[in-house]
Design a protein around this motif. Structure first.
Motif, PDB file in Angstrom:
ATOM      1  N   MET A 128     -14.302 -47.042  22.757  1.00  0.00           N
ATOM      2  CA  MET A 128     -13.391 -46.204  22.815  1.00  0.00           C
ATOM      3  C   MET A 128     -13.567 -45.921  24.528  1.00  0.00           C
ATOM      4  SD  MET A 128     -10.772 -45.004  22.030  1.00  0.00           S
ATOM      5  CE  MET A 128     -10.942 -45.528  20.360  1.00  0.00           C
ATOM      6  N   PRO A 129     -14.971 -46.241  25.027  1.00  0.00           N
ATOM      7  CA  PRO A 129     -14.751 -45.097  26.311  1.00  0.00           C
ATOM      8  C   PRO A 129     -14.366 -46.310  27.466  1.00  0.00           C
ATOM      9  CG  PRO A 129     -16.664 -45.467  25.155  1.00  0.00           C
ATOM     10  CD  PRO A 129     -16.381 -45.690  24.725  1.00  0.00           C
ATOM     11  N   HIS A 130     -14.410 -47.774  27.094  1.00  0.00           N
ATOM     12  CA  HIS A 130     -13.791 -48.203  28.101  1.00  0.00           C
ATOM     13  C   HIS A 130     -12.224 -49.500  27.772  1.00  0.00           C
ATOM     14  CE1 HIS A 130     -17.612 -50.101  28.544  1.00  0.00           C
ATOM     15  NE2 HIS A 130     -18.289 -50.257  27.250  1.00  0.00           N
ATOM     16  N   MET A 131     -11.870 -48.861  26.105  1.00  0.00           N
ATOM     17  CA  MET A 131     -10.031 -48.260  26.320  1.00  0.00           C
ATOM     18  C   MET A 131      -9.633 -47.416  27.485  1.00  0.00           C
ATOM     19  SD  MET A 131      -9.712 -49.679  22.262  1.00  0.00           S
ATOM     20  CE  MET A 131      -9.813 -51.184  21.601  1.00  0.00           C
ATOM     21  N   LEU A 132     -10.227 -45.737  26.599  1.00  0.00           N
ATOM     22  CA  LEU A 132      -9.684 -45.413  28.102  1.00  0.00           C
ATOM     23  C   LEU A 132      -9.666 -45.430  28.837  1.00  0.00           C
ATOM     24  CD1 LEU A 132     -10.869 -42.183  25.484  1.00  0.00           C
ATOM     25  CD2 LEU A 132      -9.083 -42.706  25.470  1.00  0.00           C
ATOM     26  N   ALA A 133     -10.433 -45.527  29.794  1.00  0.00           N
ATOM     27  CA  ALA A 133     -11.158 -45.684  31.114  1.00  0.00           C
ATOM     28  C   ALA A 133      -9.735 -46.347  31.968  1.00  0.00           C
ATOM     29  CB  ALA A 133     -12.496 -46.528  31.453  1.00  0.00           C
ATOM     30  N   ARG A 135      -7.096 -47.435  30.497  1.00  0.00           N
ATOM     31  CA  ARG A 135      -5.765 -46.312  30.574  1.00  0.00           C
ATOM     32  C   ARG A 135      -5.719 -45.295  31.288  1.00  0.00           C
ATOM     33  NH1 ARG A 135      -2.684 -48.128  25.969  1.00  0.00           N
ATOM     34  NH2 ARG A 135      -3.472 -48.722  24.374  1.00  0.00           N
ATOM     35  N   LEU A 136      -6.854 -45.041  31.765  1.00  0.00           N
ATOM     36  CA  LEU A 136      -6.437 -43.952  32.657  1.00  0.00           C
ATOM     37  C   LEU A 136      -6.469 -44.081  33.903  1.00  0.00           C
ATOM     38  CD1 LEU A 136      -8.476 -41.274  29.823  1.00  0.00           C
ATOM     39  CD2 LEU A 136      -6.289 -40.780  30.707  1.00  0.00           C
ATOM     40  N   GLY A 137      -7.058 -45.362  34.128  1.00  0.00           N
ATOM     41  CA  GLY A 137      -8.046 -45.647  35.375  1.00  0.00           C
ATOM     42  C   GLY A 137      -8.834 -44.461  35.858  1.00  0.00           C
ATOM     43  N   TYR A 138     -10.364 -43.953  35.102  1.00  0.00           N
ATOM     44  CA  TYR A 138     -11.551 -43.539  35.424  1.00  0.00           C
ATOM     45  C   TYR A 138     -12.577 -44.489  34.935  1.00  0.00           C
ATOM     46  CZ  TYR A 138      -9.196 -39.132  33.680  1.00  0.00           C
ATOM     47  OH  TYR A 138      -8.528 -37.909  33.864  1.00  0.00           O
ATOM     48  N   ALA A 139     -13.448 -44.122  35.633  1.00  0.00           N
ATOM     49  CA  ALA A 139     -14.577 -45.351  36.123  1.00  0.00           C
ATOM     50  C   ALA A 139     -15.307 -45.005  34.319  1.00  0.00           C
ATOM     51  CB  ALA A 139     -16.085 -44.995  36.978  1.00  0.00           C
ATOM     52  N   ALA A 140     -16.348 -45.687  34.380  1.00  0.00           N
ATOM     53  CA  ALA A 140     -16.874 -45.833  33.357  1.00  0.00           C
ATOM     54  C   ALA A 140     -18.248 -46.489  33.219  1.00  0.00           C
ATOM     55  CB  ALA A 140     -15.936 -47.021  31.704  1.00  0.00           C
ATOM     56  N   LEU A 141     -19.212 -45.205  32.624  1.00  0.00           N
ATOM     57  CA  LEU A 141     -20.305 -45.725  32.857  1.00  0.00           C
ATOM     58  C   LEU A 141     -20.667 -45.196  31.724  1.00  0.00           C
ATOM     59  CD1 LEU A 141     -20.515 -42.890  35.601  1.00  0.00           C
ATOM     60  CD2 LEU A 141     -20.398 -45.383  35.426  1.00  0.00           C
ATOM     61  N   THR A 142     -20.897 -46.089  31.027  1.00  0.00           N
ATOM     62  CA  THR A 142     -21.498 -45.967  29.228  1.00  0.00           C
ATOM     63  C   THR A 142     -22.688 -47.212  29.113  1.00  0.00           C
ATOM     64  OG1 THR A 142     -20.488 -48.600  29.410  1.00  0.00           O
ATOM     65  CG2 THR A 142     -19.039 -47.423  28.950  1.00  0.00           C
ATOM     66  N   GLY A 143     -23.445 -46.058  27.759  1.00  0.00           N
ATOM     67  CA  GLY A 143     -24.879 -46.395  27.325  1.00  0.00           C
ATOM     68  C   GLY A 143     -25.765 -45.508  28.135  1.00  0.00           C
TER      69      GLY A 143
END
Length: 259
Positions: A128-133, A135-143
């Protein structure tokens, strides 16, 4: 800093969980439903950032009426407000559809930072965090096991099997956290009472301008065709060591494709 925390209501992982016989989805009606455990760490991290940098924390949930229980529980920990995406047409929505709906809701809120649990205990997809990033054009910093904020700059220690990686990005961004990042606070009696008065906005698909045919059963791109109970554990195979135990063990492991 404006922070949105994603919260999901899930069946209690400490109890037996089942799939429905009619549509192969998780049976939530008969389960003891609670806040997804990892999301409590996300709430705590948001509150710590608010205490350090100011701003507001909003809880965002997509789910049926009963998800209100988890919303109030989340608010009792300290967030300022909540948004509940509620629509009958959402039944049967898969991860792709969920990301479309949540992205629309986040877009309306326009936060600096979105914080989520690294995974949910019912799906465990970690997507979900990757999908949202995306769609929104946000950076994704996961885990994340640690998050530091300096102005608009975020630094995360990203947990890996070998240790951790240091990753940086500017806001707006979405960060997913593991249970190693903090220790969630217990709601106080004052917090529980205050949560009853905190605003909870309800949003429908029409409010978010998401077409109903793009979510639910109609819009789902994945489906569970069948399911069965885990088979009972069978008796193990014993290897008697008569001088060739090592060879017999390797042959068994090889037959099971472990080596």
């Amino acid at each position: 800093m404006k922070i949105v925390v994603l919260v999901k209501q899930v069946p209690d992982s400490g109890a037996e969980r089942n799939l429905r016989a009619d549509d192969n989805t998780v049976d939530r009606a008969s389960a003891n439903n609670v806040i997804n455990e990892m999301d409590e760490y996300a709430i705590e991290e948001a509150l710590r950032l608010q205490e350090a940098h100011g701003g507001e924390v909003t809880v965002l949930t997509m789910g049926p009426d009963r998800a209100t229980e988890s919303i109030r529980k989340a608010l009792s920990m300290g967030p300022d407000a909540a948004v509940h995406v509620l629509d009958d047409a959402l039944a049967g929505t898969d991860a792709l559809g969920t990301s479309k709906v949540l992205a629309a809701a986040i877009g309306e809120l326009a936060p600096d930072l979105v914080i989520a649990g690294a995974e949910s205990t019912d799906a465990r997809g970690q997507v979900m965090p990757h999908m949202l990033a995306e769609r929104l054009g946000y950076a994704a910093l996961t885990g994340a096991r640690k998050l530091t904020v300096e102005g608009s700059q975020l630094t995360v220690e990203r947990q890996t099997e070998e240790g951790y990686e240091v990753v940086t990005a500017a806001t707006p961004a979405i960060v997913s956290v593991w249970d190693t990042i903090n220790e969630p606070r217990y709601p106080s009696f004052k917090g529980i009472m205050a949560a009853k008065k905190k605003p909870v906005a309800t949003k429908s698909l029409a409010d978010l301008q998401v077409p109903a045919d793009q979510v639910g059963w109609t819009g789902a791109t994945t489906t569970v065709l069948s399911h069965s109970k885990r088979p009972p554990r069978s008796a193990g195979q014993k290897v008697a060591d008569s001088g060739d135990g090592g060879t017999a063990l390797v042959e068994y492991l090889s037959s099971e494709k472990f080596v």
